[in-house]
Write a protein that holds these residues in place. Structure first.
Motif, PDB file in Angstrom:
ATOM      1  N   SER A 304       0.825  -1.212   0.000  1.00 58.82           N
ATOM      2  CA  SER A 304       0.000   0.000   0.000  1.00 58.82           C
ATOM      3  C   SER A 304       0.860   1.263   0.000  1.00 58.82           C
ATOM      4  O   SER A 304       1.947   1.308   0.572  1.00 58.82           O
ATOM      5  N   GLY A 305       0.320   2.301  -0.640  1.00 59.92           N
ATOM      6  CA  GLY A 305       1.015   3.576  -0.659  1.00 59.92           C
ATOM      7  C   GLY A 305       1.104   4.206   0.717  1.00 59.92           C
ATOM      8  O   GLY A 305       2.078   4.901   1.032  1.00 59.92           O
ATOM      9  N   THR A 306       0.096   3.957   1.559  1.00 59.56           N
ATOM     10  CA  THR A 306       0.107   4.505   2.923  1.00 59.56           C
ATOM     11  C   THR A 306       1.287   3.960   3.713  1.00 59.56           C
ATOM     12  O   THR A 306       1.998   4.714   4.401  1.00 59.56           O
ATOM     13  N   PHE A 307       1.496   2.652   3.620  1.00 59.29           N
ATOM     14  CA  PHE A 307       2.611   2.046   4.349  1.00 59.29           C
ATOM     15  C   PHE A 307       3.952   2.541   3.797  1.00 59.29           C
ATOM     16  O   PHE A 307       4.884   2.808   4.564  1.00 59.29           O
ATOM     17  N   PHE A 308       4.038   2.693   2.502  1.00 58.49           N
ATOM     18  CA  PHE A 308       5.285   3.179   1.900  1.00 58.49           C
ATOM     19  C   PHE A 308       5.605   4.592   2.383  1.00 58.49           C
ATOM     20  O   PHE A 308       6.759   4.895   2.714  1.00 58.49           O
ATOM     21  N   MET A 309       4.610   5.460   2.445  1.00 57.99           N
ATOM     22  CA  MET A 309       4.848   6.833   2.888  1.00 57.99           C
ATOM     23  C   MET A 309       5.194   6.883   4.375  1.00 57.99           C
ATOM     24  O   MET A 309       6.021   7.690   4.799  1.00 57.99           O
ATOM     25  N   ALA A 310       4.566   6.002   5.174  1.00 56.64           N
ATOM     26  CA  ALA A 310       4.867   5.973   6.613  1.00 56.64           C
ATOM     27  C   ALA A 310       6.305   5.530   6.857  1.00 56.64           C
ATOM     28  O   ALA A 310       7.007   6.088   7.715  1.00 56.64           O
ATOM     29  N   THR A 311       6.752   4.528   6.100  1.00 54.43           N
ATOM     30  CA  THR A 311       8.143   4.091   6.256  1.00 54.43           C
ATOM     31  C   THR A 311       9.109   5.115   5.680  1.00 54.43           C
ATOM     32  O   THR A 311      10.224   5.274   6.176  1.00 54.43           O
ATOM     33  N   LEU A 312       8.681   5.810   4.624  1.00 54.39           N
ATOM     34  CA  LEU A 312       9.521   6.869   4.050  1.00 54.39           C
ATOM     35  C   LEU A 312       9.785   7.966   5.067  1.00 54.39           C
ATOM     36  O   LEU A 312      10.878   8.537   5.114  1.00 54.39           O
ATOM     37  N   LEU A 313       8.796   8.243   5.908  1.00 51.79           N
ATOM     38  CA  LEU A 313       8.976   9.244   6.960  1.00 51.79           C
ATOM     39  C   LEU A 313      10.100   8.843   7.906  1.00 51.79           C
ATOM     40  O   LEU A 313      10.907   9.681   8.334  1.00 51.79           O
ATOM     41  N   TRP A 314      10.186   7.533   8.227  1.00 51.34           N
ATOM     42  CA  TRP A 314      11.248   7.062   9.114  1.00 51.34           C
ATOM     43  C   TRP A 314      12.605   7.035   8.408  1.00 51.34           C
ATOM     44  O   TRP A 314      13.644   7.039   9.073  1.00 51.34           O
ATOM     45  N   ARG A 315      12.618   7.017   7.092  1.00 52.84           N
ATOM     46  CA  ARG A 315      13.898   7.160   6.388  1.00 52.84           C
ATOM     47  C   ARG A 315      14.534   8.517   6.671  1.00 52.84           C
ATOM     48  O   ARG A 315      15.758   8.662   6.680  1.00 52.84           O
ATOM     49  N   VAL A 316      13.675   9.496   6.895  1.00 55.24           N
ATOM     50  CA  VAL A 316      14.150  10.874   7.085  1.00 55.24           C
ATOM     51  C   VAL A 316      14.506  11.157   8.539  1.00 55.24           C
ATOM     52  O   VAL A 316      15.486  11.859   8.822  1.00 55.24           O
ATOM     53  N   VAL A 317      13.736  10.618   9.485  1.00 56.61           N
ATOM     54  CA  VAL A 317      13.936  10.978  10.893  1.00 56.61           C
ATOM     55  C   VAL A 317      14.599   9.869  11.692  1.00 56.61           C
ATOM     56  O   VAL A 317      14.603   9.922  12.921  1.00 56.61           O
ATOM     57  N   ASN A 318      15.168   8.862  11.041  1.00 61.03           N
ATOM     58  CA  ASN A 318      15.862   7.833  11.825  1.00 61.03           C
ATOM     59  C   ASN A 318      17.237   8.330  12.264  1.00 61.03           C
ATOM     60  O   ASN A 318      17.742   9.324  11.715  1.00 61.03           O
ATOM     61  N   PRO A 319      17.863   7.681  13.234  1.00 63.07           N
ATOM     62  CA  PRO A 319      19.124   8.207  13.798  1.00 63.07           C
ATOM     63  C   PRO A 319      20.254   8.315  12.791  1.00 63.07           C
ATOM     64  O   PRO A 319      21.097   9.212  12.907  1.00 63.07           O
ATOM     65  N   HIS A 320      20.282   7.429  11.784  1.00 63.35           N
ATOM     66  CA  HIS A 320      21.345   7.524  10.782  1.00 63.35           C
ATOM     67  C   HIS A 320      21.216   8.804   9.955  1.00 63.35           C
ATOM     68  O   HIS A 320      22.215   9.425   9.602  1.00 63.35           O
ATOM     69  N   SER A 321      19.981   9.193   9.657  1.00 61.09           N
ATOM     70  CA  SER A 321      19.775  10.442   8.915  1.00 61.09           C
ATOM     71  C   SER A 321      20.244  11.645   9.727  1.00 61.09           C
ATOM     72  O   SER A 321      20.848  12.581   9.188  1.00 61.09           O
ATOM     73  N   TYR A 322      19.974  11.625  11.041  1.00 62.83           N
ATOM     74  CA  TYR A 322      20.468  12.698  11.906  1.00 62.83           C
ATOM     75  C   TYR A 322      21.991  12.794  11.829  1.00 62.83           C
ATOM     76  O   TYR A 322      22.560  13.895  11.753  1.00 62.83           O
ATOM     77  N   LEU A 323      22.653  11.652  11.850  1.00 61.84           N
ATOM     78  CA  LEU A 323      24.116  11.654  11.815  1.00 61.84           C
ATOM     79  C   LEU A 323      24.643  12.163  10.476  1.00 61.84           C
ATOM     80  O   LEU A 323      25.653  12.865  10.425  1.00 61.84           O
ATOM     81  N   VAL A 352       5.405  13.708  14.794  1.00 64.42           N
ATOM     82  CA  VAL A 352       4.616  13.374  13.599  1.00 64.42           C
ATOM     83  C   VAL A 352       4.867  11.928  13.184  1.00 64.42           C
ATOM     84  O   VAL A 352       3.925  11.171  12.889  1.00 64.42           O
ATOM     85  N   ALA A 353       6.145  11.506  13.169  1.00 61.52           N
ATOM     86  CA  ALA A 353       6.486  10.138  12.763  1.00 61.52           C
ATOM     87  C   ALA A 353       5.906   9.110  13.719  1.00 61.52           C
ATOM     88  O   ALA A 353       5.343   8.093  13.294  1.00 61.52           O
ATOM     89  N   VAL A 354       6.020   9.365  15.014  1.00 59.77           N
ATOM     90  CA  VAL A 354       5.511   8.419  16.008  1.00 59.77           C
ATOM     91  C   VAL A 354       3.986   8.357  15.969  1.00 59.77           C
ATOM     92  O   VAL A 354       3.390   7.268  16.000  1.00 59.77           O
ATOM     93  N   GLY A 355       3.334   9.516  15.891  1.00 58.13           N
ATOM     94  CA  GLY A 355       1.876   9.539  15.830  1.00 58.13           C
ATOM     95  C   GLY A 355       1.343   8.809  14.609  1.00 58.13           C
ATOM     96  O   GLY A 355       0.386   8.028  14.703  1.00 58.13           O
ATOM     97  N   THR A 356       1.960   9.038  13.460  1.00 59.31           N
ATOM     98  CA  THR A 356       1.557   8.356  12.230  1.00 59.31           C
ATOM     99  C   THR A 356       1.737   6.858  12.357  1.00 59.31           C
ATOM    100  O   THR A 356       0.867   6.067  11.967  1.00 59.31           O
ATOM    101  N   SER A 357       2.874   6.443  12.925  1.00 60.08           N
ATOM    102  CA  SER A 357       3.172   5.014  13.045  1.00 60.08           C
ATOM    103  C   SER A 357       2.230   4.324  14.025  1.00 60.08           C
ATOM    104  O   SER A 357       1.792   3.189  13.780  1.00 60.08           O
ATOM    105  N   GLU A 358       1.920   4.986  15.141  1.00 59.02           N
ATOM    106  CA  GLU A 358       1.004   4.383  16.119  1.00 59.02           C
ATOM    107  C   GLU A 358      -0.374   4.146  15.511  1.00 59.02           C
ATOM    108  O   GLU A 358      -0.985   3.093  15.702  1.00 59.02           O
ATOM    109  N   TYR A 359      -0.859   5.132  14.778  1.00 53.55           N
ATOM    110  CA  TYR A 359      -2.162   4.979  14.118  1.00 53.55           C
ATOM    111  C   TYR A 359      -2.107   3.859  13.079  1.00 53.55           C
ATOM    112  O   TYR A 359      -3.031   3.024  12.994  1.00 53.55           O
ATOM    113  N   LEU A 360      -1.023   3.802  12.317  1.00 52.57           N
ATOM    114  CA  LEU A 360      -0.899   2.796  11.261  1.00 52.57           C
ATOM    115  C   LEU A 360      -0.772   1.396  11.844  1.00 52.57           C
ATOM    116  O   LEU A 360      -1.332   0.441  11.298  1.00 52.57           O
ATOM    117  N   VAL A 361      -0.029   1.247  12.935  1.00 58.20           N
ATOM    118  CA  VAL A 361       0.136  -0.073  13.561  1.00 58.20           C
ATOM    119  C   VAL A 361      -1.218  -0.648  13.961  1.00 58.20           C
ATOM    120  O   VAL A 361      -1.512  -1.826  13.701  1.00 58.20           O
TER     121      VAL A 361
END
Length: 375
Positions: A304-323, A352-361
């Motif tokens: 689903s596109g919804t799941f892809f966009m939710a995971t894409l959000l974590w691509r941006v805000v995960n700890p490796h991206s911060y580094l 935003v990332a956590v709220g989106t993920s909690e709803y999606l889970v």
């Protein structure tokens, strides 16, 4: 000025633009690959019911991705999409991941150099991080840039140890094996690397505290060569030069303020890491590991596109991206500007990332465990 006026920075700007375009291109093709080809984790069994036959027929016509590509699957990051693969940051997934595979194929670490274990690679990148952290304390910008290069090598080695471990276990695609020895060794080594980087930055800012601004002659009225001179961070003995042109520096940022800003940024890193690992674990359990759930519903959710966009959000805000962003700021000598910009606003992105993920889970659990097709 966002970029120092140097040839190296102009080259870096072009390189960053190329990387951004490349990552957008790869994200687009990853989504198309998921939609149009079979996925390993959702290959259905032969004993399907009559009610599932129409869905099974649709699944059969989907071609294998390996049959239509020219880049071998052992180095192609699109071949085996997984939950973790969708949540790994762009640089690691699209650049360091394939590069790790190329190095492994070239040196044959996985099948020939068996004395080199994934944990040994992890311990080695801790040593690289400590050396890089020491270089980050230097006043010379060139030395700090070498330190950032070492930290990028550390991140590449972090990818390499995971790749070697998966190859030796014949695991396709990125996966988190929560609770294993390798999982904890990798996590501890990553933590030490981050601590080394943050310690180096703290020491540098303590010894070279940023200024709050200038007073006197309006900066906007100064000639470009004078602006360049007073903005240089390579020579901290500029007060006499500033005085000659009618400018005096305002007070330095206190060490307490430096620790506060870095502490808030570090807090983002910790929360991002905990949340990122948590949702990888949850999504893996619900979509990939729980075979008792309906395979067609799990596959529909994954595609689903919804799941892809939710995971894409974590691509941006995960700890490796911060580094990666922090590394870029240090390399461009904009460390303090970056830290000030994100030490509060970064928490908003996490919320935003956590709220989106909690709803999606909850939505995913309801869908895959119920008899109602809500796709």
């Amino acid at each position: 000025m966002m970029w120092p006026s140097s040839q190296a920075s102009k080259i870096l700007t072009c390189l960053l633009l190329i990387i951004v375009v490349y990552c957008i291109y790869m994200d687009t093709f990853l989504f198309l690959r998921i939609q149009n080809y079979k996925i390993d984790a959702f290959q259905v069994q032969e004993n399907v019911t009559v009610q599932e036959s129409s869905t099974r027929k649709t699944d059969r016509v989907l071609p294998n991705y390996e049959d239509v590509i020219w880049v071998p699957c052992n180095i192609n990051p699109l071949c085996h999409p997984t939950v973790k693969g969708l949540m790994v940051d762009h640089i690691n997934h699209y650049i360091y991941g394939p590069l790790s595979a190329i190095v492994d194929v070239s040196l044959r670490i996985s099948d020939k150099l068996l004395f080199i274990t994934p944990n040994m690679i992890s311990f080695f990148h801790v040593l690289v991080a400590i050396i890089g952290g020491k270089l980050l304390t230097c006043q010379n910008l060139a030395a700090r840039r070498v330190g950032i290069v070492l930290f990028q090598i550390r991140m590449f080695l972090d990818d390499l140890d995971g790749h070697v471990a998966r190859e030796r276990k014949h695991i396709k695609g990125e996966r988190s094996e929560v609770g294993t020895l390798g999982y904890w060794v990798d996590g501890v080594c990553d933590l030490i690397g981050v601590i080394a980087m943050m310690t180096g930055i703290v020491i540098y800012l303590k010894n070279n505290p940023p200024r709050r601004g200038y007073k006197g002659t309006p900066v906007s009225t100064l000639p470009y060569h004078q602006l360049k001179e007073i903005n240089s961070s390579e020579d901290i003995e500029k007060d006499h030069t500033a005085a000659e042109i009618g400018i005096s520096y305002k007070t330095k940022v206190t060490f307490q303020r430096i620790v506060q800003v870095l502490g808030l940024f570090s807090g983002q890193m910790v929360l991002s890491s905990l949340a990122w690992n948590r949702y990888i674990d949850i999504y893996q359990d619900v979509l990939e590991n729980c075979t008792e759930y309906d395979v067609f519903k799990r596959e529909a959710t994954f595609k689903s596109g919804t799941f892809f966009m939710a995971t894409l959000l974590w691509r941006v805000v995960n700890p490796h991206s911060y580094l990666h962003l922090l590394s870029l700021a240090v390399f461009c000598d904009k460390t303090w500007c970056f830290l000030k910009a994100v030490h509060y606003t970064g928490y908003l992105a996490l919320v935003v990332a956590v709220g989106t993920s909690e709803y999606l889970v909850e939505s995913i659990r309801t869908f895959v465990t119920s008899g109602v097709d809500s796709s």
